[in-house]
Design an enzyme around this catalytic site. Sequence first.
Site, PDB file in Angstrom:
ATOM      1  N   GLY A 183      -6.650   4.055  -2.486  1.00 38.80           N
ATOM      2  CA  GLY A 183      -7.731   3.071  -2.564  1.00 38.80           C
ATOM      3  C   GLY A 183      -9.100   3.737  -2.650  1.00 38.80           C
TER       4      GLY A 183
ATOM      5  N   ASN B 204       0.030   1.850   9.729  1.00 36.40           N
ATOM      6  CA  ASN B 204      -1.024   2.814   9.422  1.00 36.40           C
ATOM      7  C   ASN B 204      -2.396   2.215   9.594  1.00 36.40           C
ATOM      8  OD1 ASN B 204      -2.760   2.681   6.762  1.00 36.40           O
ATOM      9  ND2 ASN B 204      -0.792   1.714   6.287  1.00 36.40           N
TER      10      ASN B 204
ATOM     11  N   ASN C 176      -6.757   2.077  -7.833  1.00 35.34           N
ATOM     12  CA  ASN C 176      -6.785   1.059  -6.788  1.00 35.34           C
ATOM     13  C   ASN C 176      -8.205   0.999  -6.225  1.00 35.34           C
ATOM     14  OD1 ASN C 176      -6.468   0.385  -3.668  1.00 35.34           O
ATOM     15  ND2 ASN C 176      -4.702  -0.497  -4.696  1.00 35.34           N
TER      16      ASN C 176
ATOM     17  N   CYS D 124      -6.833  -4.737   2.114  1.00 32.83           N
ATOM     18  CA  CYS D 124      -6.642  -3.661   3.091  1.00 32.83           C
ATOM     19  C   CYS D 124      -6.998  -4.171   4.486  1.00 32.83           C
ATOM     20  CB  CYS D 124      -7.495  -2.439   2.758  1.00 32.83           C
ATOM     21  SG  CYS D 124      -7.280  -1.134   3.986  1.00 32.83           S
TER      22      CYS D 124
ATOM     23  N   THR E  29      -0.050  -4.415   3.326  1.00 35.76           N
ATOM     24  CA  THR E  29       0.599  -4.347   4.645  1.00 35.76           C
ATOM     25  C   THR E  29       0.326  -5.590   5.494  1.00 35.76           C
ATOM     26  OG1 THR E  29      -1.327  -3.150   5.431  1.00 35.76           O
ATOM     27  CG2 THR E  29       0.558  -1.841   4.741  1.00 35.76           C
TER      28      THR E  29
ATOM     29  N   GLY F 234       7.036  -0.726   4.965  1.00 36.06           N
ATOM     30  CA  GLY F 234       8.374  -0.138   5.042  1.00 36.06           C
ATOM     31  C   GLY F 234       9.473  -1.191   5.039  1.00 36.06           C
TER      32      GLY F 234
ATOM     33  N   GLY G 208       6.259   2.350  -1.803  1.00 33.44           N
ATOM     34  CA  GLY G 208       5.236   2.945  -0.952  1.00 33.44           C
ATOM     35  C   GLY G 208       5.841   3.823   0.132  1.00 33.44           C
ATOM     36  N   THR G 209       6.044   3.218   1.282  1.00 35.24           N
ATOM     37  CA  THR G 209       6.513   3.936   2.469  1.00 35.24           C
ATOM     38  C   THR G 209       7.785   4.743   2.234  1.00 35.24           C
ATOM     39  OG1 THR G 209       5.446   2.259   3.821  1.00 35.24           O
ATOM     40  CG2 THR G 209       7.145   3.564   4.899  1.00 35.24           C
TER      41      THR G 209
END
Lengths: 298, 248
Positions: A44, A67, A97, A127, A190, A214, A262-263
């Site tokens: 980002g 995170n 991003n 975010c 997230t 995740g 991602g994760t």
Amino acid sequence: MLTVNLCGKTLKNPVICASGTFGYGSEYADMLDLSKLGGISSKGLTLVPKYGNEGQRLAETASGIINSIGLQNPGVEHFIAHELPDMLKMDTCILANLGGAGIEDYEKGAELLDATDVHMIELNISCPNVKAGGIAYGVKSESAKEVVSRVRKCTTKPLIVKLSPQAENLVDMALTCQDAGADGLSLVNTFTAMAIDLEKRKPIFNNVYAGLSGPAIKPIALRMVHQVCKAVQVPVVGLGGIASGRDALEFIMAGATAIQVGTANFIKPDITMDIITQMQQWCDKNGVKSLDEIRGIV
Amino acid sequence: MAITYQKALITANEQMTDTVFLLKAQWSAPTQPGQFFMLRTWDKAPLLSRPISVHNWENGIVEFLYEVRGTGTDLLSQAKAGDFIELTGALGKGFPVENISGKVAVVSGGIGIAPLYYVVRALVQKGCTVDFYCGFRDKPYGLEKFEALCSNVYLATDSGNYGVKGFVTDLLQPEGYDAVLTCGPEIMMEKIAHKAMAAGTAVYVSKESHMACGIGACLACTCKTKGGPKSVCKDGPVFKGEDIYADC
Ligand SMILES: Cc1cc2nc3c(=O)[nH]c(=O)nc-3n(C[C@H](O)[C@H](O)[C@H](O)COP(=O)(O)OP(=O)(O)OC[C@H]3O[C@@H](n4cnc5c(N)ncnc54)[C@H](O)[C@@H]3O)c2cc1C
Ligand SMILES: Cc1cc2nc3c(=O)[nH]c(=O)nc-3n(C[C@H](O)[C@H](O)[C@H](O)COP(=O)(O)O)c2cc1C
Ligand code: FES
């Protein structure tokens, strides 16, 4: 066979590495052939460089991580001068991003990126780890409308808006972003979450809340992608907990045009290669010649 | 050196004390003293691999000395010779052995001893004289190898059952050393670094941080340095003391 068209750009396959988990691609170059990926979304970016959050930034949970990075990045201009040129040599679709501390920041960032050869802009209004900007625009459809319509005027690049699962009304948010000029949507970012240090009797994170990602979030992310795909006309990039070819195909059946990983990159640095192979094998085995045959069938 | 992700054959996983183990695995690519690996012997849970330092690398075998702390290290302790371990590495920047010469003090606290054996070996090999200072809660482990290489080994324990009762930070007099290398709990390293900087002795610390990727991609392990934000996994884990701690 896995090729997909995303907002007018042909991707070799639908597997894109998710923002914030894959750096600027080069970090992983020793461990996998980046040109085999469908795409890479950059960390980002903000107009002004950001240190990110103080204190512990990571905690592990059952099948996930929380995170609190806080958009640490060197700024859009540094990205354009230093990271982007290398990314454009990776022979895969590159998404920048873009985050922002205010609408003007988003606009300036988008103008700067518009003047480069980056393939797409992924607008991050989701975010959870920064106070100003980020998710501030991702909760209420009204504020998203303003950012998206103003950024839309700053760029002719394909504009994908990344949605937060914290949106008050996700389907309404998706429709609002589409109507404000988004060429595509990506979801989810997230989920706002928390962890407590028992011994210290304090939250683990300085910001108290942080973002969960995740495999733990996959079923919820899948439901959200399904709901949004049923409602919008623009292509949707699905993500949240994808860690196998089967996971990825579930998102395609739910209606996603492409997916992001991602994760899961932290489980195995070349897991995207496994995911691509597994998708291919499933299609072969089930006589699927193009993902169009199964996209959105559920 | 390229970073690789590979399955490696475990050749031994010996128990050293109640909680400390020494795992050996085949790894032919060179690794530098102070570097580490992200490792796992399990499938998808726990999700993250664990960062563990190179304790030694010799004749195509990499060694890890680790303390069982939680789920990951507990699973690791159950691995047997003949099993496979997934390794990503070698990672990070280790001790700048090439810039260090003369008389060196190497200071460990607890399991902080893990990365220091390999660097002591490298220093002795290039002709340095090394004194080893170590602190343990109670019974020490792994010291014989250091005794064989170092001019002096100084031991402090919290219990006082072995060596001197007290802190290893109190044993070290950095004056007279050309360099101090340390790994251990954060407060211990900070004290050692301040002592060394006050004496004008070069000091290198090996830092810890929570890590997800280990390769500089996720920015979970960022720390503040004089030169701006750095990733412990990629720019470290070894840093010059003055880059991390303010001058005293
Ligand atoms: C560069 C580096 C080198 C290291 N070298 C060694 C070594 O050689 N020997 C050794 O015994 N230990 C070493 N550690 C510490 C070791 O990584 C942790 O003890 C281990 O991750 C604990 O995992 P767990 O699952 O047993 O504990 P849990 O408490 O269950 O772990 C939960 C999570 O927190 C993380 N975590 C917990 N403690 C630490 C810690 N101290 N530092 C970083 N992350 C932590 C884990 O990785 C995991 O993601 C090193 C750490 C770093 C950063
Ligand atoms: C360490 C970390 C950093 C992230 N940074 C960003 C970011 O900078 N911008 C963004 O849009 N999403 C960011 N995300 C969110 C991911 O791109 C993704 O939306 C989310 O993690 C869900 O997908 P996953 O479960 O596959 O990880 C980050 C996630 C993690 C774990
Ligand atoms: S652990 Fe990911 S950047 Fe250091």
